[in-house]
Write a protein that holds these residues in place. Sequence first.
Motif, short mmCIF file in Angstrom:
data_model
loop_
_atom_site.label_atom_id
_atom_site.label_comp_id
_atom_site.label_asym_id
_atom_site.label_seq_id
_atom_site.Cartn_x
_atom_site.Cartn_y
_atom_site.Cartn_z
N LYS A 157 42.59 7.44 1.90
CA LYS A 157 43.51 7.02 2.95
C LYS A 157 42.83 7.11 4.31
CE LYS A 157 48.38 7.48 4.07
NZ LYS A 157 49.67 8.12 3.72
N PRO A 158 43.04 6.15 5.20
CA PRO A 158 42.35 6.18 6.50
C PRO A 158 42.98 7.17 7.48
CG PRO A 158 43.71 4.21 6.35
CD PRO A 158 43.81 4.90 5.02
N TYR A 159 42.12 7.95 8.10
CA TYR A 159 42.56 8.95 9.09
C TYR A 159 41.61 8.96 10.28
CZ TYR A 159 45.52 11.33 5.57
OH TYR A 159 46.46 11.64 4.63
N LEU A 160 42.11 9.48 11.38
CA LEU A 160 41.27 9.96 12.47
C LEU A 160 41.31 11.47 12.42
CD1 LEU A 160 42.52 7.59 15.32
CD2 LEU A 160 40.27 7.52 14.25
N TYR A 179 34.67 6.89 7.40
CA TYR A 179 35.31 6.06 6.38
C TYR A 179 36.02 6.94 5.36
CZ TYR A 179 35.83 1.59 3.99
OH TYR A 179 36.34 0.44 3.43
N SER A 180 35.58 8.20 5.22
CA SER A 180 36.29 9.19 4.42
C SER A 180 36.44 10.47 5.24
CB SER A 180 35.56 9.49 3.11
OG SER A 180 36.17 10.56 2.45
N SER A 181 37.66 10.91 5.43
CA SER A 181 37.92 12.10 6.25
C SER A 181 37.51 13.39 5.55
CB SER A 181 39.40 12.17 6.61
OG SER A 181 40.19 12.25 5.44
N HIS A 182 37.32 13.34 4.23
CA HIS A 182 37.00 14.56 3.47
C HIS A 182 35.67 15.17 3.91
CE1 HIS A 182 40.43 14.02 0.92
NE2 HIS A 182 40.09 12.77 0.76
N ILE A 183 34.78 14.35 4.43
CA ILE A 183 33.51 14.86 4.94
C ILE A 183 33.77 15.88 6.05
CG2 ILE A 183 31.36 14.23 6.13
CD1 ILE A 183 31.57 11.48 4.78
N ILE A 201 44.88 12.74 11.61
CA ILE A 201 45.87 11.85 12.21
C ILE A 201 45.92 10.58 11.38
CG2 ILE A 201 46.61 10.67 14.31
CD1 ILE A 201 46.36 13.72 14.62
N GLU A 202 47.03 10.32 10.75
CA GLU A 202 47.15 9.13 9.90
C GLU A 202 47.13 7.86 10.76
OE1 GLU A 202 50.25 7.24 6.60
OE2 GLU A 202 50.44 9.34 7.22
N ILE A 203 46.43 6.84 10.28
CA ILE A 203 46.40 5.56 10.97
C ILE A 203 46.83 4.46 10.00
CG2 ILE A 203 44.67 6.19 12.68
CD1 ILE A 203 42.55 4.87 10.98
N PRO A 204 47.30 3.32 10.52
CA PRO A 204 47.75 2.23 9.64
C PRO A 204 46.57 1.64 8.85
CG PRO A 204 48.52 1.91 11.90
CD PRO A 204 47.49 3.00 11.94
N GLY A 205 46.91 0.94 7.80
CA GLY A 205 45.88 0.21 7.07
C GLY A 205 45.80 0.60 5.61
N GLU A 206 45.09 -0.24 4.87
CA GLU A 206 44.91 -0.03 3.44
C GLU A 206 43.93 1.11 3.20
OE1 GLU A 206 43.60 -3.71 1.84
OE2 GLU A 206 45.49 -4.77 2.26
N TYR A 207 43.92 1.60 1.96
CA TYR A 207 42.98 2.64 1.59
C TYR A 207 41.54 2.15 1.75
CZ TYR A 207 46.27 6.03 -0.34
OH TYR A 207 47.24 6.99 -0.49
N SER A 208 40.67 3.05 2.19
CA SER A 208 39.24 2.75 2.24
C SER A 208 38.69 2.77 0.82
CB SER A 208 38.51 3.81 3.07
OG SER A 208 39.07 3.94 4.35
N THR A 209 37.90 1.77 0.47
CA THR A 209 37.27 1.74 -0.85
C THR A 209 35.76 1.88 -0.68
OG1 THR A 209 37.35 -0.68 -0.73
CG2 THR A 209 39.04 0.40 -2.05
N LEU A 243 35.58 10.49 -9.52
CA LEU A 243 34.82 10.91 -8.34
C LEU A 243 35.71 11.18 -7.14
CD1 LEU A 243 31.57 8.72 -8.46
CD2 LEU A 243 31.76 11.20 -8.66
N THR A 244 36.82 10.45 -7.03
CA THR A 244 37.73 10.69 -5.91
C THR A 244 38.21 12.14 -5.91
OG1 THR A 244 38.49 8.39 -5.81
CG2 THR A 244 39.95 10.06 -4.88
N GLU A 245 38.67 12.62 -7.06
CA GLU A 245 39.16 14.00 -7.15
C GLU A 245 38.03 15.01 -7.00
OE1 GLU A 245 42.28 15.20 -7.21
OE2 GLU A 245 42.74 13.10 -6.77
#
Length: 255
Positions: free
Chosen positions: A112-115, A185-189, A206-214, A246-248
């Motif tokens: 999911k896209p975040y700031l 592109y991935s907030s988990h980093i 901070i959640e932002i609009p848009g589709e999931y990052s692939t 890999l996502t999990e």
Amino acid sequence: MSFKYLINFFLTIFFLINAYATAKDKKIIKVGYFVAPTFIYENDHQQLVGPLYAFFRNIESISDFQFMFEKYTNSRMYHEIELGHIQMMAMSAKQLENEYIINSEIPFMKDKPYLVARSDFSLNKITSVKQLENLTIGIKQDGAISDFLLKNKDKLKFETSASTESVYLLLLKLLGKRVDLIHGYSSHIFGYLARKNKISDKIKLIEIPGEYSTIYFGFSKKLDIADRDKLNKLIKYLLLEKKINLTEQIKNWND
């Protein structure tokens, strides 16, 4: 010299020769990467670790490929792919595909896209680009960004970081108030780095609009098509049939 010693000696030599011959028969694939905890990164002993690194080793164990890893900045990695000096990128995105780079047939992660903001940031969710127009957003130079930010790029102010350690430097810039927000592109980093450095209480997502990052594996278009097809089949086999998630793994990784 005892007979038992001789037997052990010759068995050792046999296994060494056999291992060398096996390695020699494998096709070397050079993989470019940038430091991206928890995907692929160097631990405190300068050893490569992470779920993505382990996934490549899984491919090796069931194929005639052998992977060699080289750390780059994004822009240098694209140049090396263009020249054909490296055959794969550990991480890619649809917006990075061009005349030199083609992505794997399926992504290995969705996110999911975040700031990322300091914990005292007044908002918890962005619904309009106007909420960001007077703020500076730190991003990786030449890296993929969310569709929402990309679509509104001309209306926003960005500050780029080009180092191979750019994700960590972006976090330092945020905490040092040199930028107002950061985006990967991935907030988990950033979440992993915050936990590792015991500063999780100083940042928030901070959640932002848009589709999931692939996120995909990237191939050089100079890589032999037959090899690319084999690698795509191996990737799909491990992700879809062996059900390596890999996502999990990336979300929940701890070292």
